[in-house]
Motif scaffolding. Structure first.
Motif, mmCIF file in Angstrom:
data_model
loop_
_atom_site.group_PDB
_atom_site.id
_atom_site.type_symbol
_atom_site.label_atom_id
_atom_site.label_comp_id
_atom_site.label_asym_id
_atom_site.label_seq_id
_atom_site.Cartn_x
_atom_site.Cartn_y
_atom_site.Cartn_z
ATOM 1 N N GLU A 134 18.765 63.109 -43.474
ATOM 2 C CA GLU A 134 17.735 64.094 -43.165
ATOM 3 C C GLU A 134 18.117 65.018 -42.016
ATOM 4 O O GLU A 134 17.624 66.138 -41.919
ATOM 5 N N ALA A 135 18.998 64.568 -41.126
ATOM 6 C CA ALA A 135 19.395 65.416 -39.999
ATOM 7 C C ALA A 135 20.493 66.402 -40.377
ATOM 8 O O ALA A 135 20.890 67.237 -39.573
ATOM 9 N N SER A 136 20.981 66.305 -41.612
ATOM 10 C CA SER A 136 22.084 67.155 -42.061
ATOM 11 C C SER A 136 21.549 68.345 -42.843
ATOM 12 O O SER A 136 20.636 68.212 -43.657
ATOM 13 N N ALA A 137 22.150 69.521 -42.603
ATOM 14 C CA ALA A 137 21.764 70.699 -43.374
ATOM 15 C C ALA A 137 22.261 70.600 -44.808
ATOM 16 O O ALA A 137 21.631 71.098 -45.737
ATOM 17 N N ARG A 138 23.406 69.927 -44.995
ATOM 18 C CA ARG A 138 24.005 69.863 -46.327
ATOM 19 C C ARG A 138 23.487 68.699 -47.152
ATOM 20 O O ARG A 138 23.294 68.822 -48.359
ATOM 21 N N TRP A 139 23.246 67.550 -46.511
ATOM 22 C CA TRP A 139 22.962 66.332 -47.271
ATOM 23 C C TRP A 139 21.503 65.902 -47.188
ATOM 24 O O TRP A 139 21.158 64.812 -47.640
ATOM 25 N N ARG A 140 20.622 66.704 -46.637
ATOM 26 C CA ARG A 140 19.204 66.333 -46.612
ATOM 27 C C ARG A 140 18.597 66.502 -48.007
ATOM 28 O O ARG A 140 19.191 67.134 -48.882
ATOM 29 N N ASP A 141 17.411 65.981 -48.189
ATOM 30 C CA ASP A 141 16.744 66.034 -49.491
ATOM 31 C C ASP A 141 16.133 67.417 -49.685
ATOM 32 O O ASP A 141 15.159 67.766 -49.002
ATOM 33 N N PRO A 142 16.672 68.242 -50.599
ATOM 34 C CA PRO A 142 16.113 69.588 -50.773
ATOM 35 C C PRO A 142 14.696 69.555 -51.317
ATOM 36 O O PRO A 142 13.938 70.510 -51.113
ATOM 37 N N ARG A 143 14.297 68.475 -51.982
ATOM 38 C CA ARG A 143 12.931 68.392 -52.499
ATOM 39 C C ARG A 143 11.907 68.377 -51.365
ATOM 40 O O ARG A 143 10.764 68.803 -51.547
ATOM 41 N N GLY A 144 12.331 67.878 -50.199
ATOM 42 C CA GLY A 144 11.430 67.861 -49.057
ATOM 43 C C GLY A 144 11.157 69.240 -48.489
ATOM 44 O O GLY A 144 10.236 69.411 -47.682
ATOM 45 N N GLN A 145 11.960 70.240 -48.886
ATOM 46 C CA GLN A 145 11.765 71.606 -48.404
ATOM 47 C C GLN A 145 10.866 72.429 -49.317
ATOM 48 O O GLN A 145 10.488 73.548 -48.962
ATOM 49 N N LEU A 146 10.546 71.886 -50.492
ATOM 50 C CA LEU A 146 9.689 72.631 -51.407
ATOM 51 C C LEU A 146 8.268 72.724 -50.863
ATOM 52 O O LEU A 146 7.812 71.866 -50.102
ATOM 53 N N LEU A 147 7.564 73.787 -51.264
ATOM 54 C CA LEU A 147 6.165 73.932 -50.875
ATOM 55 C C LEU A 147 5.366 72.739 -51.375
ATOM 56 O O LEU A 147 5.578 72.239 -52.485
ATOM 57 N N ASP A 148 4.416 72.293 -50.536
ATOM 58 C CA ASP A 148 3.627 71.136 -50.911
ATOM 59 C C ASP A 148 2.271 71.226 -50.223
ATOM 60 O O ASP A 148 2.098 71.957 -49.228
ATOM 61 N N GLY A 149 1.297 70.502 -50.749
ATOM 62 C CA GLY A 149 -0.009 70.411 -50.118
ATOM 63 C C GLY A 149 -0.678 71.750 -49.943
ATOM 64 O O GLY A 149 -0.735 72.592 -50.844
ATOM 65 N N ALA A 150 -1.216 71.973 -48.725
ATOM 66 C CA ALA A 150 -1.954 73.205 -48.438
ATOM 67 C C ALA A 150 -1.065 74.439 -48.530
ATOM 68 O O ALA A 150 -1.517 75.514 -48.949
ATOM 69 N N ASP A 151 0.209 74.299 -48.135
ATOM 70 C CA ASP A 151 1.126 75.444 -48.216
ATOM 71 C C ASP A 151 1.328 75.876 -49.661
ATOM 72 O O ASP A 151 1.350 77.074 -49.975
ATOM 73 N N TRP A 152 1.493 74.898 -50.549
ATOM 74 C CA TRP A 152 1.669 75.212 -51.973
ATOM 75 C C TRP A 152 0.404 75.848 -52.549
ATOM 76 O O TRP A 152 0.460 76.839 -53.290
ATOM 77 N N ALA A 153 -0.764 75.312 -52.186
ATOM 78 C CA ALA A 153 -2.023 75.853 -52.684
ATOM 79 C C ALA A 153 -2.236 77.302 -52.226
ATOM 80 O O ALA A 153 -2.728 78.149 -52.985
ATOM 81 N N ALA A 154 -1.829 77.606 -50.984
ATOM 82 C CA ALA A 154 -2.018 78.955 -50.445
ATOM 83 C C ALA A 154 -1.038 79.965 -51.046
ATOM 84 O O ALA A 154 -1.384 81.120 -51.278
ATOM 85 N N ALA A 155 0.184 79.522 -51.295
ATOM 86 C CA ALA A 155 1.213 80.457 -51.772
ATOM 87 C C ALA A 155 1.194 80.637 -53.280
ATOM 88 O O ALA A 155 1.650 81.666 -53.788
ATOM 89 N N LYS A 156 0.693 79.674 -53.985
ATOM 90 C CA LYS A 156 0.800 79.647 -55.443
ATOM 91 C C LYS A 156 0.187 80.873 -56.117
ATOM 92 O O LYS A 156 0.849 81.573 -56.889
ATOM 93 N N GLY A 157 -1.067 81.160 -55.826
ATOM 94 C CA GLY A 157 -1.767 82.256 -56.505
ATOM 95 C C GLY A 157 -1.114 83.609 -56.312
ATOM 96 O O GLY A 157 -0.762 84.285 -57.296
ATOM 97 N N PRO A 158 -0.916 84.068 -55.046
ATOM 98 C CA PRO A 158 -0.291 85.390 -54.842
ATOM 99 C C PRO A 158 1.114 85.493 -55.426
ATOM 100 O O PRO A 158 1.470 86.516 -55.997
ATOM 101 N N ALA A 159 1.902 84.426 -55.296
ATOM 102 C CA ALA A 159 3.276 84.489 -55.798
ATOM 103 C C ALA A 159 3.311 84.559 -57.318
ATOM 104 O O ALA A 159 4.073 85.343 -57.900
ATOM 105 N N LEU A 160 2.502 83.757 -57.986
ATOM 106 C CA LEU A 160 2.482 83.796 -59.451
ATOM 107 C C LEU A 160 1.974 85.136 -59.959
ATOM 108 O O LEU A 160 2.425 85.624 -61.005
ATOM 109 N N THR A 161 1.060 85.754 -59.220
ATOM 110 C CA THR A 161 0.588 87.101 -59.596
ATOM 111 C C THR A 161 1.716 88.111 -59.474
ATOM 112 O O THR A 161 1.926 88.945 -60.364
ATOM 113 N N ASP A 162 2.466 88.041 -58.358
ATOM 114 C CA ASP A 162 3.599 88.966 -58.166
ATOM 115 C C ASP A 162 4.648 88.770 -59.256
ATOM 116 O O ASP A 162 5.222 89.743 -59.761
#
Length: 559
Positions: free
Chosen positions: A41-69
Motif C-alpha cells: 500500500e505504501a508503493s505507487a507501483r504495487w498498491r491496490d488500484p481498486r482502492g483508488q476507485l471512487l466509492d461511497g459518497a464520492d462515487w454517489a456525487a460524481a456518478k450523475g454529472p459524469a454519466l451525463t457528460d
C-alpha cells in the motif's frame, strides 16, 4: 522444486536452508505482486488500484454529472442494442460493397482483409510554389530571440513560471533568464553556452536559481496552456483543422548514463538503453501534453493518461495512434470516455473481426468469426461505469486501471468485459478503414503532422548527439517538458508568420487555394537558427512588435 531446495537432510533429520527459504519467499512474494494477489500500500507501483476507485459518497456525487457528460446510461440494455444494430448493418453494408467500383478491398480464403497501399497524394504546382514562397517569406530568427518574442506576445506565458513556494518572481529581466534556461535545456547544450558574465540575467548563479526554483514540468504545463490557446486563434491554424483531432505517438531517446528509468531495445537504442517521450498534438500542430515512459513499453498502457493530462486546448473527439498503442481494452475505454479511437492498422490482414448477431455476412463471414458476449458486458456494467468515471474525474490513472484489468498477462473478468465492449468499435474501425480511403488518409495525415513535429524536435534537441543525460525521472520529465514547451513556442511563432505571409500574398493578388493552404506545415524550420552564439537581446520590432517578412526570392542561409 522449492521444497527440495529449502528442505535439506541434515545430521539430525530434515532442516531448513535459511538462504533458500528466504529466496523462495521473495520469489513467491514478487510473483503474487505481479498477479495482484498481494499489495504494497505504501508503493505507487504495487498498491491496490481498486482502492483508488471512487466509492461511497464520492462515487454517489460524481456518478450523475459524469454519466451525463459521457452520455452513458446506468442500465446498458438500450445502448448495447443500438451498438449491436450498428455493427450488424456495417458488416452487411461492407459485405455488399466488396468488389464494387471504388472499393479496393479483397478477402482471402481465411477471411483476411487486404487493402491496396495508399499512394502519396500528388503535389500540384500551385502547392509547390506556395510552399516555397511562404517558406521564403518567413523572417530568419535565432531560437532565443524567437522565445523572447513569444513571451512578449503571450503575457500568460511568463506569468506561469511561479516559484516552488507559489510566488511570482520580482527579478529584473526575469523573462531573459527563463529564455536562457529553456534554450539550455531544450537544445540539450547545458548552461555554459548561454552564460554571459557581467549580464545579471545571464549570470550562472541567476540561471541556476531560476532553473531550480521556477522551471519544472508543472510550470511548463501551465505555460503551455496560453500558447495552445493563442495559436488556436490564428487563421492559418484554423485552416489546418478544427482542433478536435489528436495524435499520440512516442519519440525515442538514448540515455547513455546509468538509470533505473531506462530499458534496452536494440531497434531504437542500439546497444544502449533509452526512454520514450509519449506526446500528443492536435490537428493545429499544438502539443497538448506528454509523458515520459520508461524504455519502450507498450504505449497503450499510458496513452489514455496522456489524453487526460492535457496542458490545454479542447478535449479531442478523435484519437489517432500507431498500431503499438492498440488493444481491445483501450478501444473500450476510449469510447466509454466519449471519444473515437482510430489507430493506424499496419497489419490489417491480421485483424480479426467480431459479430454480435448470428447472421450471414457473405464474404465477411470468416473475417467476423469472433462472437461478442454482451451478457458479460451487462454483468460488469456497474463496475465498468465506476472505472470510467474514476478515470474521467482524475481519481485514478488510466495506467493503473490497465494494470488492474490484467493478471499474469491475461485479462480479469472486468478487463474481458471492457475488451468485449471495445471489440464492437474495433470491428467498426477496421471496416471503415478498409473501404473508406479518405478515412485512411485523415489518419495518415495527422500522423505525418506528428512526424514533422518530431523532426523539428530532433533539430532543436541537437546537443550531445540528441541523447538524454538525466539519471532520474524528474530530470527527464523536466528536460523533455522544456523541449515540448519550446516546440509549442516555435509552432505558435511559425503559425503567426505563415498567416502574415498568406495575408500578404492574398493582398498582392496571389491565388490561394484552400486545399493548398491546408497542406502547409507549422513545423517549417529552415529559417530558425539553433546553432552558434546565443544572444538574448530582442531587436526593435517596431510599434506592432512584428518582424518584416522577407522577399521570397532572397537566397537562403545555406545557399
Amino acid at each position: 522444486m522449492e521444497a527440495r531446495l529449502v528442505l535439506r537432510a541434515g545430521s539430525h533429520g530434515s532442516t531448513v536452508d535459511k538462504n533458500a527459504y528466504t529466496m523462495c519467499v521473495l520469489t513467491q512474494f514478487h510473483r503474487h505482486l505481479k498477479r495482484r494477489d498481494v499489495y504494497a500500500e505504501a508503493s505507487a507501483r504495487w498498491r491496490d488500484p481498486r482502492g483508488q476507485l471512487l466509492d461511497g459518497a464520492d462515487w454517489a456525487a460524481a456518478k450523475g454529472p459524469a454519466l451525463t457528460d459521457l452520455q452513458l446510461p446506468e442500465h446498458p440494455e438500450t445502448l448495447l442494442a443500438e451498438h449491436a444494430l450498428v455493427l450488424h448493418l456495417a458488416l452487411r453494408d461492407v459485405a455488399a460493397r466488396l468488389g464494387t467500383d471504388g472499393v479496393d478491398v479483397t478477402v482471402d480464403e481465411e477471411g483476411r482483409l487486404h487493402v491496396a497501399r495508399l499512394q502519396a497524394m500528388p503535389e500540384p504546382p500551385s502547392l509547390v510554389d506556395l510552399r516555397k514562397r511562404v517558406a521564403g517569406m518567413l523572417p530568419r530568427v535565432d531560437l532565443p530571440e524567437l522565445l523572447l518574442e513569444v513571451m512578449g506576445r503571450v503575457p500568460g506565458f511568463e506569468a506561469a513560471f511561479t516559484s516552488v513556494a507559489g510566488g511570482v518572481s520580482k527579478l529584473a529581466d526575469f523573462h531573459v533568464s527563463v529564455a536562457a534556461c529553456l534554450t539550455a535545456q531544450a537544445l540539450n547544450i547545458g548552461y555554459a553556452p548561454v552564460v554571459k558574465a557581467g549580464t545579471a540575467a545571464l549570470e550562472r548563479a541567476r540561471l541556476s536559481h531560476v532553473a531550480q526554483n521556477y522551471l519544472s514540468a508543472e510550470t511548463f504545463s501551465l505555460a503551455n496552456a496560453p500558447l495552445i490557446e493563442e495559436q488556436a486563434k490564428i487563421g492559418f491554424a484554423r485552416q489546418l483543422g478544427g482542433g478536435l483531432v489528436a495524435a499520440i505517438d512516442g519519440m525515442r531517446f538514448v540515455v547513455p548514463v546509468p538509470s533505473i528509468y531506462t530499458r534496452p531495445n536494440r531497434k531504437f537504442f542500439g546497444g544502449k538503453r533509452g526512454l520514450t517521450w509519449l506526446n500528443m498534438i492536435n490537428d493545429h500542430g499544438a502539443g497538448l501534453g506528454a509523458k515520459v515512459v520508461t524504455g519502450t513499453v507498450r504505449d497503450s498502457l499510458h496513452m489514455i493518461d496522456v489524453l487526460f493530462r492535457r496542458d490545454g486546448g479542447q478535449r479531442p473527439d478523435i484519437i489517432v495512434t500507431d498500431t503499438g498503442s492498440y488493444s481491445d481494452a483501450v478501444f473500450g475505454l476510449v469510447h466509454l470516455l466519449g471519444m473515437q479511437y482510430r489507430p493506424a492498422l499496419a497489419d490489417l490482414p491480421d485483424q480479426k473481426g467480431w459479430r454480435i448477431q448470428d447472421a450471414d455476412y457473405g464474404p465477411l463471414a470468416r473475417f467476423a468469426r469472433g462472437k461478442i458476449d454482451l451478457a458479460k458486458v451487462k454483468r460488469h456494467w456497474d463496475d465498468i461505469l465506476r472505472v470510467v468515471v474514476s478515470i474521467y474525474t482524475g481519481r485514478i490513472r488510466a495506467y493503473d486501471v490497465m494494470r488492474m484489468l490484467q493478471r499474469d498477462g491475461n485479462p480479469t473478468p472486468l478487463g474481458d468485459a471492457i475488451a468485449a465492449y471495445g471489440r464492437i468499435f474495433k470491428t467498426l474501425h477496421i471496416l471503415i478503414y478498409a473501404v473508406e480511403e479518405p478515412y485512411r488518409r485523415d489518419i495518415k495525415g495527422i500522423r505525418n503532422l506528428q512526424e514533422s513535429r518530431h523532426a523539428l524536435a530532433g533539430k532543436i534537441f541537437h546537443g550531445r548527439k540528441g541523447e538524454v543525460y538525466q539519471r532520474y525521472y524528474k530530470g527527464m520529465e523536466d528536460q523533455l517538458g522544456a523541449l515540448g514547451l519550446v516546440l509549442n513556442c516555435v509552432t505558435l511563432w511559425n503559425s503567426f508568420y505563415v498567416d502574415k505571409a498568406l495575408g500578404a500574398l492574398q493582398r498582392a493578388g496571389y491565388p490561394l487555394a484552400e486545399e493548398d493552404v491546408a497542406r502547409l506545415s507549422p513545423f517549417v524550420r529552415r529559417h530558425i537558427n539553433v546553432i552558434g552564439t546565443y544572444t538574448f537581446a530582442l531587436p526593435d520590432l517596431g510599434p506592432g512588435g512584428v518582424r518584416e517578412l522577407r522577399n521570397p526570392d532572397e537566397p537562403e542561409w545555406d545557399d
